[in-house]
Design an enzyme around this catalytic site. Sequence first.
Site, PDB file in Angstrom:
ATOM      1  N   TYR A 141       7.952  11.132  -3.761  1.00 43.02           N
ATOM      2  CA  TYR A 141       8.325   9.773  -3.367  1.00 43.02           C
ATOM      3  C   TYR A 141       7.786   9.405  -1.989  1.00 43.02           C
ATOM      4  O   TYR A 141       7.538   8.238  -1.718  1.00 43.02           O
ATOM      5  CB  TYR A 141       9.860   9.616  -3.348  1.00 43.02           C
ATOM      6  CG  TYR A 141      10.474   9.351  -4.696  1.00 43.02           C
ATOM      7  CD1 TYR A 141      10.295  10.229  -5.759  1.00 43.02           C
ATOM      8  CD2 TYR A 141      11.258   8.217  -4.911  1.00 43.02           C
ATOM      9  CE1 TYR A 141      10.871   9.987  -6.992  1.00 43.02           C
ATOM     10  CE2 TYR A 141      11.847   7.978  -6.139  1.00 43.02           C
ATOM     11  CZ  TYR A 141      11.650   8.868  -7.170  1.00 43.02           C
ATOM     12  OH  TYR A 141      12.237   8.618  -8.392  1.00 43.02           O
ATOM     13  N   LYS A 191       8.640  23.903 -10.607  1.00 43.25           N
ATOM     14  CA  LYS A 191       7.509  24.091 -11.529  1.00 43.25           C
ATOM     15  C   LYS A 191       6.568  25.077 -10.849  1.00 43.25           C
ATOM     16  O   LYS A 191       5.400  24.790 -10.565  1.00 43.25           O
ATOM     17  CB  LYS A 191       6.852  22.729 -11.813  1.00 43.25           C
ATOM     18  CG  LYS A 191       5.783  22.733 -12.873  1.00 43.25           C
ATOM     19  CD  LYS A 191       6.308  22.943 -14.300  1.00 43.25           C
ATOM     20  CE  LYS A 191       5.149  23.104 -15.265  1.00 43.25           C
ATOM     21  NZ  LYS A 191       5.576  23.465 -16.625  1.00 43.25           N
ATOM     22  N   ASP A 223      10.589  22.000 -17.087  1.00 42.42           N
ATOM     23  CA  ASP A 223      10.498  21.665 -18.515  1.00 42.42           C
ATOM     24  C   ASP A 223      11.559  22.412 -19.324  1.00 42.42           C
ATOM     25  O   ASP A 223      12.196  21.863 -20.224  1.00 42.42           O
ATOM     26  CB  ASP A 223       9.081  21.895 -19.070  1.00 42.42           C
ATOM     27  CG  ASP A 223       8.439  23.189 -18.607  1.00 42.42           C
ATOM     28  OD1 ASP A 223       9.023  23.891 -17.745  1.00 42.42           O
ATOM     29  OD2 ASP A 223       7.351  23.527 -19.097  1.00 42.42           O
ATOM     30  N   ASP A 247      15.272  12.912 -10.304  1.00 35.99           N
ATOM     31  CA  ASP A 247      15.321  11.551 -10.850  1.00 35.99           C
ATOM     32  C   ASP A 247      15.271  11.605 -12.376  1.00 35.99           C
ATOM     33  O   ASP A 247      16.083  10.991 -13.072  1.00 35.99           O
ATOM     34  CB  ASP A 247      14.139  10.744 -10.305  1.00 35.99           C
ATOM     35  CG  ASP A 247      14.106   9.337 -10.874  1.00 35.99           C
ATOM     36  OD1 ASP A 247      15.170   8.688 -10.917  1.00 35.99           O
ATOM     37  OD2 ASP A 247      13.016   8.893 -11.286  1.00 35.99           O
ATOM     38  N   ASP A 251      18.547  11.003 -15.406  1.00 33.33           N
ATOM     39  CA  ASP A 251      18.563  10.020 -16.510  1.00 33.33           C
ATOM     40  C   ASP A 251      18.805  10.758 -17.824  1.00 33.33           C
ATOM     41  O   ASP A 251      19.565  10.314 -18.673  1.00 33.33           O
ATOM     42  CB  ASP A 251      17.230   9.256 -16.606  1.00 33.33           C
ATOM     43  CG  ASP A 251      17.259   7.943 -15.825  1.00 33.33           C
ATOM     44  OD1 ASP A 251      18.005   7.865 -14.823  1.00 33.33           O
ATOM     45  OD2 ASP A 251      16.548   7.001 -16.209  1.00 33.33           O
TER      46      ASP A 251
HETATM   47  C1  IPM Z   1      17.371   6.333  -9.060  1.00 34.70           C
HETATM   48  C2  IPM Z   1      16.387   5.244  -9.358  1.00 34.70           C
HETATM   49  C3  IPM Z   1      15.457   5.036  -8.167  1.00 34.70           C
HETATM   50  C4  IPM Z   1      14.766   6.364  -7.879  1.00 34.70           C
HETATM   51  C5  IPM Z   1      14.430   3.906  -8.335  1.00 34.70           C
HETATM   52  C6  IPM Z   1      15.100   2.571  -8.575  1.00 34.70           C
HETATM   53  C7  IPM Z   1      13.482   3.820  -7.179  1.00 34.70           C
HETATM   54  O1  IPM Z   1      15.674   5.531 -10.520  1.00 34.70           O
HETATM   55  O2  IPM Z   1      18.118   6.206  -8.073  1.00 34.70           O
HETATM   56  O3  IPM Z   1      17.411   7.313  -9.802  1.00 34.70           O
HETATM   57  O4  IPM Z   1      13.770   6.669  -8.526  1.00 34.70           O
HETATM   58  O5  IPM Z   1      15.231   7.087  -7.005  1.00 34.70           O
HETATM   59 MG    MG Z   2      16.370   7.253 -11.544  1.00 34.22          MG
END
Ligand code: IPM
Ligand code: MG
Length: 365
Positions: A141, A191, A223, A247, A251
């Site tokens: 990032y 990784k 992975d 990140d 999700d």
């Molecule tokens: C999160 C989000 C953010 C990230 C985005 C919106 C930049 O996906 O907080 O997980 O990638 O950190």
């Molecule tokens: Mg995210």
Amino acid sequence: MKIELAVIAGDGIGPEVVAEGIKVLQAIGSRFGHSFNLHHGLIGGIAIDRTGEALPEETLKMCRSAQSVLMGAVGGPKWDDPKAKVRPEDGLLAVRKGLGLFANLRPVTVSPLLADSTALKPEVIRGVDLIVLRELTGGLYFGRPKKQWQTARGRRAVDSMVYSEQEIERIVRVGFELARGRRKKLVSVDKANVLESSRLWRQVTMEVAKKYRDVELEHMLVDTCAMRLIQTPKYFDVIVTENTFGDILTDEASVLAGSMGMLPSASLAGVPQDGGGMFGLYEPIHGSAPSIAGQDIANPIATILTVAMMLRYSFGLVKEANTIETAVEQVLNEGYRTSDIMEKGKTKVGTKKMGDLIARKAGGT
Ligand code: IPM
Ligand code: MG
């Protein structure tokens, strides 16, 4: 307690879910005798529209002088032009970095009330209780170089996954401390079979481990971790990993909890202490969900649980935090669901109604 709180609601569903978080906060305040002085600031797309910047200096200053920050979400199609000079997400990255919040705690628990309604088998996810500790101010990032350029043979682009040993050490240490307070099992995800930054990550992790012999450490490739999170999620206690991996894995992990709309997070500058006192930025893990914004259908529970994390980690208000978490369970138990977690036989409610129901329980009225 009198608390100075910065609020940066951002874009899309951000303002809607933050309003419900604040509703619950106020209910807790009147029940337990706390007052929250709210300072609202701009971040993300709305900040770009009004000031030209994704994180105006004024917002950062306001956050710095508050005791904690509650955030919504940023981004939307309006600001998605890949050629744009400034993006809403820049504001989010800048506030995390600007406040030095390198440790992002993303707890993943599965409400027994939702265990039958997720995409996975109930026996696989029932009882899941893990935390992903995501490094938040380094890696892909933020690493340089990061750019796109024209060459004689077409365009090229680069991002850099950069970590210093200090950055790795401080996040891994938080991971060990968290694990020590839980089931004493830390999985460090990298990784290392391909990436040099991961090989450094692994070496530093092994060095830090010498001071935490009571915690079982395992290294896992990212992975493999992605697979095992879905296959055997109960295997995990604390996962520590770099920014991008964290990140993506969170999700994925939200599927275990039933929805992105269920997962809270806390971004801190160190190990959370009992008794609070630690500055933090509190944000749901979900994004701004522009396609459902303004329709009163977003799930506010992630933000409401985020408020609970804030009370616990920044203010040591454990009873109040537990009260919020219990209120969420009670409302789910009564059968209320937002559309993302809706199942047959349950009562569908909108964002505001869900907030009202939880606030009423939390406020004890
Ligand atoms: C999160 C989000 C953010 C990230 C985005 C919106 C930049 O996906 O907080 O997980 O990638 O950190
Ligand atoms: Mg995210």
